[in-house]
Write a protein that holds these residues in place. Structure first.
Motif, PDB file in Angstrom:
ATOM      1  N   ASN A  35       0.788  -1.434  -0.172  1.00 15.39           N
ATOM      2  CA  ASN A  35      -0.037   0.029  -0.063  1.00 15.39           C
ATOM      3  C   ASN A  35       0.809   1.444  -0.137  1.00 15.39           C
ATOM      4  O   ASN A  35       2.095   1.071   0.013  1.00 15.39           O
ATOM      5  CB  ASN A  35      -0.867  -0.044   1.136  1.00 15.39           C
ATOM      6  N   GLY A  36       0.282   2.477   0.169  1.00 12.31           N
ATOM      7  CA  GLY A  36       1.210   3.532  -0.081  1.00 12.31           C
ATOM      8  C   GLY A  36       1.901   3.879   1.000  1.00 12.31           C
ATOM      9  O   GLY A  36       3.238   4.278   0.889  1.00 12.31           O
ATOM     10  N   SER A  37       1.765   3.640   2.245  1.00 15.29           N
ATOM     11  CA  SER A  37       2.675   3.667   3.398  1.00 15.29           C
ATOM     12  C   SER A  37       3.786   2.818   3.198  1.00 15.29           C
ATOM     13  O   SER A  37       5.021   3.391   3.302  1.00 15.29           O
ATOM     14  CB  SER A  37       1.907   3.456   4.803  1.00 15.29           C
ATOM     15  N   GLU A  38       3.496   1.453   2.886  1.00 11.58           N
ATOM     16  CA  GLU A  38       4.553   0.812   2.660  1.00 11.58           C
ATOM     17  C   GLU A  38       5.334   0.941   1.476  1.00 11.58           C
ATOM     18  O   GLU A  38       6.941   1.021   1.560  1.00 11.58           O
ATOM     19  CB  GLU A  38       4.197  -0.747   2.285  1.00 11.58           C
ATOM     20  N   LEU A  39       4.799   1.765   0.495  1.00 17.60           N
ATOM     21  CA  LEU A  39       5.598   1.992  -0.690  1.00 17.60           C
ATOM     22  C   LEU A  39       6.535   3.153  -0.182  1.00 17.60           C
ATOM     23  O   LEU A  39       7.967   3.087  -0.595  1.00 17.60           O
ATOM     24  CB  LEU A  39       4.718   2.483  -1.916  1.00 17.60           C
ATOM     25  N   LEU A  40       6.280   4.044   0.383  1.00 16.99           N
ATOM     26  CA  LEU A  40       6.876   5.242   0.977  1.00 16.99           C
ATOM     27  C   LEU A  40       7.961   4.683   1.886  1.00 16.99           C
ATOM     28  O   LEU A  40       9.158   5.255   1.807  1.00 16.99           O
ATOM     29  CB  LEU A  40       6.140   6.272   1.494  1.00 16.99           C
ATOM     30  N   ALA A  41       7.824   3.507   2.463  1.00 16.96           N
ATOM     31  CA  ALA A  41       8.958   2.823   3.192  1.00 16.96           C
ATOM     32  C   ALA A  41       9.974   2.212   2.826  1.00 16.96           C
ATOM     33  O   ALA A  41      11.077   1.852   3.243  1.00 16.96           O
ATOM     34  CB  ALA A  41       8.284   2.336   4.494  1.00 16.96           C
ATOM     35  N   LEU A  42       9.567   1.970   1.458  1.00 14.26           N
ATOM     36  CA  LEU A  42      10.404   1.081   0.673  1.00 14.26           C
ATOM     37  C   LEU A  42      11.785   1.772   0.335  1.00 14.26           C
ATOM     38  O   LEU A  42      11.916   2.661  -0.359  1.00 14.26           O
ATOM     39  CB  LEU A  42       9.834   0.455  -0.690  1.00 14.26           C
ATOM     40  N   ASP A  43      13.082   0.794   0.502  1.00 15.61           N
ATOM     41  CA  ASP A  43      14.224   1.352  -0.041  1.00 15.61           C
ATOM     42  C   ASP A  43      14.768   0.127  -1.043  1.00 15.61           C
ATOM     43  O   ASP A  43      14.108  -0.751  -1.319  1.00 15.61           O
ATOM     44  CB  ASP A  43      15.264   1.765   1.361  1.00 15.61           C
ATOM     45  N   LYS A  44      16.119   0.503  -1.439  1.00 13.38           N
ATOM     46  CA  LYS A  44      16.425  -0.273  -2.431  1.00 13.38           C
ATOM     47  C   LYS A  44      16.640  -1.665  -1.883  1.00 13.38           C
ATOM     48  O   LYS A  44      16.498  -2.723  -2.539  1.00 13.38           O
ATOM     49  CB  LYS A  44      17.970   0.218  -2.846  1.00 13.38           C
ATOM     50  N   GLU A  45      17.015  -1.878  -0.606  1.00 11.44           N
ATOM     51  CA  GLU A  45      17.223  -3.299  -0.111  1.00 11.44           C
ATOM     52  C   GLU A  45      15.717  -3.958   0.166  1.00 11.44           C
ATOM     53  O   GLU A  45      15.381  -5.012  -0.110  1.00 11.44           O
ATOM     54  CB  GLU A  45      17.643  -3.050   1.218  1.00 11.44           C
ATOM     55  N   LEU A  50      11.577  -7.745  -1.762  1.00 11.91           N
ATOM     56  CA  LEU A  50      10.497  -8.212  -2.445  1.00 11.91           C
ATOM     57  C   LEU A  50      10.577  -8.964  -3.730  1.00 11.91           C
ATOM     58  O   LEU A  50       9.456  -9.678  -4.192  1.00 11.91           O
ATOM     59  CB  LEU A  50       9.470  -6.752  -2.995  1.00 11.91           C
ATOM     60  N   GLY A  51      11.683  -8.898  -4.270  1.00  8.66           N
ATOM     61  CA  GLY A  51      11.787  -9.868  -5.440  1.00  8.66           C
ATOM     62  C   GLY A  51      12.118  -8.980  -6.949  1.00  8.66           C
ATOM     63  O   GLY A  51      11.944  -9.654  -7.792  1.00  8.66           O
ATOM     64  N   VAL A  52      12.181  -7.724  -6.620  1.00 10.77           N
ATOM     65  CA  VAL A  52      12.694  -6.922  -7.470  1.00 10.77           C
ATOM     66  C   VAL A  52      13.992  -7.257  -8.028  1.00 10.77           C
ATOM     67  O   VAL A  52      15.134  -6.972  -7.214  1.00 10.77           O
ATOM     68  CB  VAL A  52      12.520  -5.480  -7.605  1.00 10.77           C
ATOM     69  N   LYS A  53      14.467  -7.737  -9.108  1.00 10.03           N
ATOM     70  CA  LYS A  53      15.970  -8.552  -9.490  1.00 10.03           C
ATOM     71  C   LYS A  53      16.746  -7.440 -10.219  1.00 10.03           C
ATOM     72  O   LYS A  53      17.951  -7.386  -9.980  1.00 10.03           O
ATOM     73  CB  LYS A  53      15.930  -9.616 -10.131  1.00 10.03           C
ATOM     74  N   ARG A  54      16.086  -6.781 -11.337  1.00  9.16           N
ATOM     75  CA  ARG A  54      17.101  -5.908 -11.999  1.00  9.16           C
ATOM     76  C   ARG A  54      17.800  -4.466 -11.333  1.00  9.16           C
ATOM     77  O   ARG A  54      16.792  -3.874 -10.748  1.00  9.16           O
ATOM     78  CB  ARG A  54      16.211  -5.446 -13.513  1.00  9.16           C
ATOM     79  N   GLY A  56      18.649  -1.820 -12.541  1.00 12.47           N
ATOM     80  CA  GLY A  56      17.886  -0.579 -13.237  1.00 12.47           C
ATOM     81  C   GLY A  56      16.825  -0.356 -12.941  1.00 12.47           C
ATOM     82  O   GLY A  56      16.155   0.641 -12.380  1.00 12.47           O
ATOM     83  N   THR A  57      15.816  -1.577 -12.738  1.00 12.43           N
ATOM     84  CA  THR A  57      14.466  -1.343 -12.350  1.00 12.43           C
ATOM     85  C   THR A  57      14.395  -0.807 -10.886  1.00 12.43           C
ATOM     86  O   THR A  57      13.597   0.074 -10.298  1.00 12.43           O
ATOM     87  CB  THR A  57      13.798  -2.542 -12.346  1.00 12.43           C
ATOM     88  N   ILE A  58      15.261  -1.478  -9.849  1.00 14.22           N
ATOM     89  CA  ILE A  58      15.378  -0.787  -8.397  1.00 14.22           C
ATOM     90  C   ILE A  58      15.774   0.563  -8.339  1.00 14.22           C
ATOM     91  O   ILE A  58      15.133   1.172  -7.653  1.00 14.22           O
ATOM     92  CB  ILE A  58      16.447  -1.758  -7.827  1.00 14.22           C
ATOM     93  N   CYS A  59      16.724   0.971  -9.190  1.00 17.93           N
ATOM     94  CA  CYS A  59      17.112   2.368  -9.084  1.00 17.93           C
ATOM     95  C   CYS A  59      16.086   3.268  -9.662  1.00 17.93           C
ATOM     96  O   CYS A  59      15.819   4.549  -8.962  1.00 17.93           O
ATOM     97  CB  CYS A  59      18.310   2.443 -10.098  1.00 17.93           C
ATOM     98  N   LEU A  60      15.242   2.879 -10.743  1.00 19.16           N
ATOM     99  CA  LEU A  60      14.297   3.542 -11.054  1.00 19.16           C
ATOM    100  C   LEU A  60      13.243   3.980  -9.927  1.00 19.16           C
ATOM    101  O   LEU A  60      12.782   4.938  -9.709  1.00 19.16           O
ATOM    102  CB  LEU A  60      13.605   3.016 -12.455  1.00 19.16           C
TER     103      LEU A  60
END
Length: 83
Positions: A35-45, A50-54, A56-60
């Protein structure tokens, strides 16, 4: 609604508007019901966990989340100034 109040669907819709983000990443966010709160708390780690592997995608995503945080903070400042 403010980003913090976004539903998981609104988060996925926001992601669809970001150029260069593969559709499967939206699926990862949907499956994890981010959700929105969790989105704002997400960092690269967090994105990696979560399973985002690329990289470039992580940086974007990290850059776009930073912009959302800045906008959310600007909204708070505006509300405080007007109260």
């Amino acid at each position: 609604p403010p980003v913090k109040a976004w539903t998981p669907d609104e988060v996925v819709n926001w992601m669809k508007d970001i150029e260069g983000i593969p559709e499967d990443v939206g699926s990862i966010f949907r499956e994890n019901k981010i959700n929105g709160s969790e989105l704002l708390a997400l960092d690269k780690e967090g994105l990696k966990m979560l399973g985002v592997k690329r990289v470039g995608t992580i940086c974007l995503l990290s850059d776009e989340i930073s912009l959302l945080k800045k906008a959310a903070n600007d909204d708070k400042v505006t509300q405080i100034e007007h109260s």
